[in-house]
Write an enzyme that holds these catalytic residues in place. Structure first.
Site, PDB file in Angstrom:
ATOM      1  N   HIS A 188     -26.901 -23.312  27.325  1.00  0.00           N
ATOM      2  CA  HIS A 188     -28.028 -22.604  27.947  1.00  0.00           C
ATOM      3  C   HIS A 188     -28.446 -21.363  27.153  1.00  0.00           C
ATOM      4  O   HIS A 188     -28.445 -20.254  27.699  1.00  0.00           O
ATOM      5  CB  HIS A 188     -27.643 -22.183  29.380  1.00  0.00           C
ATOM      6  CG  HIS A 188     -27.170 -23.317  30.237  1.00  0.00           C
ATOM      7  ND1 HIS A 188     -26.261 -23.166  31.268  1.00  0.00           N
ATOM      8  CD2 HIS A 188     -27.489 -24.648  30.216  1.00  0.00           C
ATOM      9  CE1 HIS A 188     -26.045 -24.336  31.846  1.00  0.00           C
ATOM     10  NE2 HIS A 188     -26.758 -25.258  31.219  1.00  0.00           N
TER      11      HIS A 188
HETATM   12  C1  LIG Z   1     -25.839 -31.259  27.109  1.00  0.00           C
HETATM   13  C2  LIG Z   1     -26.744 -30.306  27.862  1.00  0.00           C
HETATM   14  C3  LIG Z   1     -26.727 -30.329  29.241  1.00  0.00           C
HETATM   15  C4  LIG Z   1     -27.567 -29.442  29.949  1.00  0.00           C
HETATM   16  N1  LIG Z   1     -27.580 -29.514  31.303  1.00  0.00           N
HETATM   17  C5  LIG Z   1     -28.448 -28.740  32.008  1.00  0.00           C
HETATM   18  C6  LIG Z   1     -28.547 -28.874  33.414  1.00  0.00           C
HETATM   19  O1  LIG Z   1     -27.877 -29.704  34.015  1.00  0.00           O
HETATM   20  N2  LIG Z   1     -29.421 -28.069  34.062  1.00  0.00           N
HETATM   21  C7  LIG Z   1     -30.178 -27.134  33.415  1.00  0.00           C
HETATM   22  O2  LIG Z   1     -30.901 -26.386  34.075  1.00  0.00           O
HETATM   23  N3  LIG Z   1     -30.121 -27.004  32.078  1.00  0.00           N
HETATM   24  C8  LIG Z   1     -29.291 -27.799  31.361  1.00  0.00           C
HETATM   25  N4  LIG Z   1     -29.265 -27.719  30.000  1.00  0.00           N
HETATM   26  C9  LIG Z   1     -30.182 -26.769  29.343  1.00  0.00           C
HETATM   27  C10 LIG Z   1     -31.665 -27.138  29.462  1.00  0.00           C
HETATM   28  O3  LIG Z   1     -31.892 -28.504  29.215  1.00  0.00           O
HETATM   29  C11 LIG Z   1     -32.430 -26.256  28.477  1.00  0.00           C
HETATM   30  O4  LIG Z   1     -32.194 -24.902  28.846  1.00  0.00           O
HETATM   31  C12 LIG Z   1     -33.923 -26.496  28.467  1.00  0.00           C
HETATM   32  O5  LIG Z   1     -34.247 -27.841  28.184  1.00  0.00           O
HETATM   33  C13 LIG Z   1     -34.560 -25.583  27.416  1.00  0.00           C
HETATM   34  O6  LIG Z   1     -35.957 -25.744  27.463  1.00  0.00           O
HETATM   35  P1  LIG Z   1     -36.859 -25.232  26.256  1.00  0.00           P
HETATM   36  O7  LIG Z   1     -38.252 -25.585  26.578  1.00  0.00           O
HETATM   37  O8  LIG Z   1     -36.514 -23.812  26.002  1.00  0.00           O
HETATM   38  O9  LIG Z   1     -36.362 -26.025  24.966  1.00  0.00           O
HETATM   39  P2  LIG Z   1     -36.085 -27.567  24.719  1.00  0.00           P
HETATM   40  O10 LIG Z   1     -36.024 -28.306  26.005  1.00  0.00           O
HETATM   41  O11 LIG Z   1     -34.893 -27.624  23.830  1.00  0.00           O
HETATM   42  O12 LIG Z   1     -37.385 -28.068  23.944  1.00  0.00           O
HETATM   43  C14 LIG Z   1     -37.727 -27.584  22.669  1.00  0.00           C
HETATM   44  C15 LIG Z   1     -38.368 -28.718  21.884  1.00  0.00           C
HETATM   45  O13 LIG Z   1     -39.050 -28.148  20.771  1.00  0.00           O
HETATM   46  C16 LIG Z   1     -38.895 -28.997  19.658  1.00  0.00           C
HETATM   47  N5  LIG Z   1     -39.103 -28.191  18.448  1.00  0.00           N
HETATM   48  C17 LIG Z   1     -38.319 -27.198  17.961  1.00  0.00           C
HETATM   49  N6  LIG Z   1     -38.877 -26.650  16.872  1.00  0.00           N
HETATM   50  C18 LIG Z   1     -40.046 -27.303  16.674  1.00  0.00           C
HETATM   51  C19 LIG Z   1     -41.082 -27.191  15.714  1.00  0.00           C
HETATM   52  N7  LIG Z   1     -41.047 -26.252  14.754  1.00  0.00           N
HETATM   53  N8  LIG Z   1     -42.131 -28.052  15.777  1.00  0.00           N
HETATM   54  C20 LIG Z   1     -42.208 -28.999  16.751  1.00  0.00           C
HETATM   55  N9  LIG Z   1     -41.249 -29.139  17.698  1.00  0.00           N
HETATM   56  C21 LIG Z   1     -40.181 -28.294  17.668  1.00  0.00           C
HETATM   57  C22 LIG Z   1     -37.497 -29.527  19.794  1.00  0.00           C
HETATM   58  O14 LIG Z   1     -37.325 -30.725  19.063  1.00  0.00           O
HETATM   59  C23 LIG Z   1     -37.382 -29.714  21.298  1.00  0.00           C
HETATM   60  O15 LIG Z   1     -37.735 -31.019  21.676  1.00  0.00           O
HETATM   61  C24 LIG Z   1     -28.419 -28.545  29.258  1.00  0.00           C
HETATM   62  C25 LIG Z   1     -28.400 -28.522  27.870  1.00  0.00           C
HETATM   63  C26 LIG Z   1     -27.579 -29.395  27.171  1.00  0.00           C
HETATM   64  C27 LIG Z   1     -27.566 -29.350  25.674  1.00  0.00           C
END
Ligand SMILES: Cc1cc2nc3c(=O)[nH]c(=O)nc-3n(C[C@H](O)[C@H](O)[C@H](O)COP(=O)(O)OP(=O)(O)OC[C@H]3O[C@@H](n4cnc5c(N)ncnc54)[C@H](O)[C@@H]3O)c2cc1C
Ligand code: SF4
Length: 546
Positions: A461
């Site tokens: 997280h």
């Molecule tokens: C194994 C695991 C289990 C988890 N379980 C939970 C849970 O049960 N409940 C919960 O609340 N949270 C959980 N989390 C955390 C939660 O999924 C994340 O906090 C959340 O998805 C983050 O959202 P985000 O939009 O910040 O980034 P992300 O969901 O990581 O999305 C970012 C996206 O941007 C893309 N990207 C990055 N750089 C670029 C670029 N330059 N150009 C184009 N695309 C790019 C990436 O490929 C990615 O797809 C878990 C995480 C993991 C790893």
């Protein structure tokens, strides 16, 4: 008729109503050679918890939206349920992203349409009220009250079918812990999750083969397509273009070798906590406060494995189905962390015959996690040249401080007590120098002087590297998530979340993204979202550690 939305187990079981868009509006970057130019109203970078939500809400608001995603689109029927096959494909760096520091921490990140939600456990908690209060007090985020966010939470929870895991799907791994938690008189409950038609197959973090886990790639992204948005997969945003302090678009490199130029008056950066700082830094944005890439919290986690006389069969049931929040006031949350045999083989201690002997007892092993709401803070290197090298990997530095180390010791002791009360015979600890406890005796753990370097940690997280705040000298984005001083560039992912939450963050990120989208639409989030019939209890006194 009641407006209440059922969030009990009936909703969790019910597999009907999955949304299928008329068309998958995907353009693959692998096919893209040469120059390609597009013009839209909003360009969203990243399709995870933050990006997918913004894209869907803006497209449904009538705006032309392009989503740029470095990862690929995955149809549910391509998920094999085999960790060794899925991890290298669904996770960035084959799941081996790691921090530099004491101790080094593995920090897996998803890379696909749906982002990390595709591989997450589906657990859902709203932002604890006390955390919001702290943001209002310390970060000037005055509008972030529970009441103001209520429509956003409800909208996200309905989109994800957030509902409580029924006891019969929770699995024996959770059941032994629940039994003991209740016997000790401690606080715990079945978790609320984003699932619909879950059959308890136990492989949520390797791609749900039942299509039950309601990740952003099968909920929000298809709805964005239905409203006209297009997703470019296999494209990496290199720079956000800004002229005279105003967003102009994004330049991206495609996997096929081409370059995608997207002209847009609004850019929403949602590349995740670890990659958003680099994209902003490469674009010369967000650096004014000196805070870009700093303030990294990771919600570090570890686990105890326990051997029982009774079969546990960890691979059956929802892997993360129960939590213990008795110690949430001390910053400690215990959550289920079961896994199939080939996953467990990779994380169990020992080698050779010792390891084989443990694996032969797989059916009798349980595993439960300890997470600490961290006061430690790390950095993601944002100097442009750091991101320009061949490897293009941001450098993540993070060391666990003494307070958080003490919290881990307390959490491990509490979990050991639960396991002994549950009838465990032997505990396998994530500690260098003290790998096992036997015969109900936690004495060696209590007497241990635990050092951060002796802990085996993971982190799921990460948050905070482009923190929101009213003061431009202390924050990267303003209370409306716009980069301070730059019109039209917003951040809508974990990086904007100003502090550790003490709970899993996806609902917080999605609710803030919903709020941003309606702000850009110049509308209020709908007030008539049906209320859930039940809600997860906020973890006990999570406030105290916010
Ligand atoms: C194994 C695991 C289990 C988890 N379980 C939970 C849970 O049960 N409940 C919960 O609340 N949270 C959980 N989390 C955390 C939660 O999924 C994340 O906090 C959340 O998805 C983050 O959202 P985000 O939009 O910040 O980034 P992300 O969901 O990581 O999305 C970012 C996206 O941007 C893309 N990207 C990055 N750089 C670029 C670029 N330059 N150009 C184009 N695309 C790019 C990436 O490929 C990615 O797809 C878990 C995480 C993991 C790893
Ligand atoms: S337990 Fe199985 S069916 Fe349920 S969400 Fe996880 S992977 Fe999907």
């Amino acid at each position: 008729m009641s407006a209440l939305r059922d969030t009990g187990e009936a909703a969790y079981h019910d597999g009907t109503g999955t949304f299928h868009p008329a068309a998958h509006r995907i353009e693959s970057g692998h096919e893209l050679r040469g120059e390609r130019r597009e013009r839209v109203d909003v360009c969203v970078v990243g399709s995870g918890a933050g990006g997918a939500v913004v894209a869907k809400e803006l497209a449904e608001g009538g705006l032309r939206v392009a989503i740029l995603e470095e990862g690929e689109w995955w149809d549910t029927d391509r998920f094999t349920a085999r960790p060794a096959e899925m991890i290298p494909q669904l996770y960035r760096d084959a799941g081996q992203t790691a921090t530099i520091g004491t101790p080094p921490i593995i920090m897996p990140l998803g890379q696909a349409v749906g982002g990390t939600t595709l591989v997450n456990s589906g657990t859902c908690f709203r932002t604890p009220g006390a955390v919001l209060a702290r943001w209002r007090r310390e970060d000037g985020l005055e509008d972030l009250t529970e009441a103001a966010l209520e429509p956003c939470f409800r909208r996200v929870e309905r989109a994800l079918n957030v509902s409580q895991v029924p006891a019969e799907l929770a699995g024996r791994n959770a059941d032994v812990v629940r039994r003991a938690t209740e016997a000790l008189g401690w606080s715990g409950d079945f978790l609320y999750r984003s699932a619909k038609g879950c059959v308890g197959s136990g492989v949520c973090t390797f791609g749900c083969p039942a299509g039950a886990k309601q990740h952003a790639g099968i909920t929000y992204v298809p709805r964005a397509w239905e409203a006209g948005a297009v997703t470019f997969t296999g494209v990496r945003a290199e720079r956000v273009l800004v002229e005279r302090g105003r967003a102009r678009g994004v330049v991206a490199r495609a996997a096929g070798g081409g370059t995608l130029h997207v002209a847009a008056e609004h850019v929403v950066v949602a590349a995740g906590t670890i990659h958003t700082p680099g994209l902003l830094a490469r674009s010369g944005l967000g650096g004014g406060s000196g805070r870009l890439g700093r303030n990294l919290s990771v919600h570090p986690a570890t686990a105890i494995r326990a051997r029982f006389d009774e079969p546990i069969d960890m691979a059956r049931g929802v892997p993360q189905s129960y939590y213990v929040d008795e110690f949430a006031g001390e910053g400690i949350l215990l959550e289920g962390a079961a896994g199939p045999p080939d996953y467990l083989a990779a994380v169990l201690p020992g080698m050779g015959p010792e390891h084989s002997e443990l694996m032969e007892r797989y059916r009798f092993l349980g595993q439960f996690g300890v997470m600490v709401s961290d006061t430690s803070r790390g950095t993601v290197r944002t100097r442009a040249q750091r991101f320009g090298g061949a490897a293009r990997r941001p450098e993540i530095r993070y060391s666990l401080n003494a307070l958080d180390t003490t919290r881990f010791k307390r959490g491990l002791e509490a979990l050991a007590e639960i396991y002994w009360a549950a009838g465990a015979r032997e505990l396998y600890l994530p500690l260098r120098g003290l790998p096992r406890l036997r015969d109900g005796d936690s004495g060696p753990l209590r007497r241990l002087h635990l050092r951060a370097r002796d802990l085996e940690l993971m982190a799921f997280h990460p948050l905070g590297t482009a923190r929101a705040g009213a003061d431009p000298s202390a924050a990267v984005v303003d209370p409306d998530l716009q980069v301070h001083g730059v019109r039209g560039v917003h951040v809508a992912d974990g990086s904007a979340v100003p502090s550790a939450l003490g709970v899993n963050p996806q609902i917080t990120i999605m609710a803030l993204a919903t709020r941003l989208a309606f702000h850009l639409r110049e509308e209020s989030p709908p007030a008539d979202e049906p209320a859930p019939a039940h809600l997860p209890r906020p973890p006990v006194a999570a406030a105290a550690v916010a």
